[in-house]
Design an enzyme around this catalytic site. Sequence first.
Site, short mmCIF file in Angstrom:
data_model
loop_
_atom_site.label_atom_id
_atom_site.label_comp_id
_atom_site.label_asym_id
_atom_site.label_seq_id
_atom_site.Cartn_x
_atom_site.Cartn_y
_atom_site.Cartn_z
N ASP A 271 2.85 -24.89 -59.80
CA ASP A 271 2.43 -25.51 -61.07
C ASP A 271 1.23 -24.79 -61.70
O ASP A 271 1.21 -24.56 -62.91
CB ASP A 271 2.08 -26.99 -60.87
CG ASP A 271 3.32 -27.85 -60.67
OD1 ASP A 271 4.44 -27.34 -60.86
OD2 ASP A 271 3.17 -29.03 -60.31
N THR B 250 4.59 -26.96 -52.89
CA THR B 250 5.91 -27.41 -52.43
C THR B 250 6.38 -26.69 -51.17
O THR B 250 7.01 -27.28 -50.31
CB THR B 250 6.96 -27.17 -53.55
OG1 THR B 250 6.57 -27.93 -54.67
CG2 THR B 250 8.35 -27.59 -53.12
N ASP C 55 -1.36 -30.38 -53.63
CA ASP C 55 -0.40 -30.08 -54.70
C ASP C 55 -1.26 -29.33 -55.73
O ASP C 55 -2.37 -29.76 -56.05
CB ASP C 55 0.11 -31.41 -55.28
CG ASP C 55 1.15 -31.20 -56.37
OD1 ASP C 55 2.25 -31.75 -56.24
OD2 ASP C 55 0.85 -30.50 -57.37
N SER C 56 -0.75 -28.22 -56.25
CA SER C 56 -1.62 -27.38 -57.07
C SER C 56 -2.00 -28.01 -58.40
O SER C 56 -2.84 -27.50 -59.13
CB SER C 56 -1.00 -26.00 -57.28
OG SER C 56 0.01 -26.06 -58.25
N SER C 57 -1.41 -29.16 -58.74
CA SER C 57 -1.85 -29.86 -59.94
C SER C 57 -3.25 -30.44 -59.73
O SER C 57 -3.91 -30.86 -60.67
CB SER C 57 -0.87 -30.96 -60.32
OG SER C 57 0.37 -30.35 -60.60
N THR D 227 -2.14 -17.25 -79.40
CA THR D 227 -0.93 -17.73 -80.08
C THR D 227 -0.11 -18.71 -79.22
O THR D 227 -0.09 -18.59 -78.00
CB THR D 227 -0.01 -16.57 -80.53
OG1 THR D 227 1.23 -17.12 -81.01
CG2 THR D 227 0.30 -15.59 -79.43
N GLN D 228 0.55 -19.63 -79.91
CA GLN D 228 1.46 -20.55 -79.21
C GLN D 228 2.75 -19.84 -78.81
O GLN D 228 3.52 -20.35 -78.00
CB GLN D 228 1.81 -21.74 -80.12
CG GLN D 228 0.63 -22.66 -80.36
CD GLN D 228 0.94 -23.77 -81.35
OE1 GLN D 228 2.09 -24.13 -81.58
NE2 GLN D 228 -0.10 -24.33 -81.94
N CYS D 229 3.01 -18.66 -79.40
CA CYS D 229 4.21 -17.90 -79.02
C CYS D 229 4.04 -17.39 -77.60
O CYS D 229 2.94 -17.02 -77.18
CB CYS D 229 4.41 -16.71 -79.95
SG CYS D 229 4.86 -17.18 -81.61
N1 ASP Z 1 3.77 -29.62 -57.64
C1 ASP Z 1 3.92 -28.44 -56.84
C2 ASP Z 1 2.62 -27.69 -56.80
O1 ASP Z 1 2.31 -26.98 -57.71
C3 ASP Z 1 5.04 -27.60 -57.35
C4 ASP Z 1 5.28 -26.33 -56.57
O2 ASP Z 1 4.68 -26.04 -55.58
O3 ASP Z 1 6.19 -25.59 -56.95
O4 ASP Z 1 1.88 -27.82 -55.86
#
Ligand code: ASP
Length: 342
Positions: free
Chosen positions: A92, A15, A59-61, A277-279
């Site tokens: 992300d 972002t 985008d890091s996704s 753990t999910q915690c």
């Molecule tokens: N979707 C963006 C990413 O991870 C979100 C961010 O940068 O905060 O690239």
Amino acid sequence: MKKKSSVLLIYTGGTIGMMQDLRSGELKPFDFKALAQQIPELNKFDIALSSIAFKKPIDSSNMQPQVWVELAETIEKNYNKYDGFVILHGSDTMSYTASALSFMLENLSKPVVLTGSQLPIGTIRTDGKENLITAIEIAAAKEKGKPIITEVCIYFEYKLYRGNRTFKYNSQHFDAFKSPNYPALAEAGVHIDYNRNALLKPKGKKLKIHISLNNDIAVLKLFPGINQQITSAIINAPNVRAIIIETFGAGNASTQDWFIAELKRAINKGIIILNITQCLEGKVIQGMYETSSHLKKLGVIGGADMTFESAITKLMFLLGQKLNNTQIKKLLGNNLRGEINI
Ligand code: ASP
């Protein structure tokens, strides 16, 4: 005359460097030049700044282990030329990248600081400027000629964290990361206040990078009512070498016969099972309850207080080395880069 510190800025996307597509309104990654123009403050630094931008910012996704390899190789290639490194990255998956790099960069003795922002740098209320400027200052910081930070960190909203202890917990607040099981390494106010006792000490050995990662890993998140057929399909998926089971509380899981039988079959096939753990805070203690004793008896490895991000990248790293299962299981429970409290 004191030599200026030098920092290499590596821009991967996120972002921080995005702009709004005028037609669709979507945020899309933009090139580094456009980003640098938005921060004239960068020219005022008494730090020798250089930059490298990935050809196609992402985008890091869309992050992939291949990009982690590219980052580790870039750091290795430039290691002797710079005092520190700042990686601009989407928030992300920033914790995954920071965790992966912590394992890939063995004997790190210089700062590698990841940062990004929740609002693009071109927007008036952006958090990107402060994040970037302070991250650079931390990457350049020295004391008696030696870098203060010698590990992979995340700097976000006035806090510096050990990267492999973090996870992204908020998609809207500027304060987007948490490190519940390890204190912040520094806090930025009028001064940058380092938490000296919490910092990793350099090993004094030569940097060694590990670029072989193996992602033949399955994840099984438990929930009351989990279906046997689906569980079996996950555990028996082809080529699985390790499974992370995300358990309840202090590492507890169902004691139903079918569940135990599925785990047993996997372990007998040579699959490594790691219990996380999910915690979000606390740790796995196998044997504390009856509902985790059976896991210990089966040979499931307890992941203590590792984050999921750390556990999965540690597995990728260990499975990528030429190690046998006994060695991998032992190392999973060992503290390699400050990622686990044992
Ligand atoms: N979707 C963006 C990413 O991870 C979100 C961010 O940068 O905060 O690239």
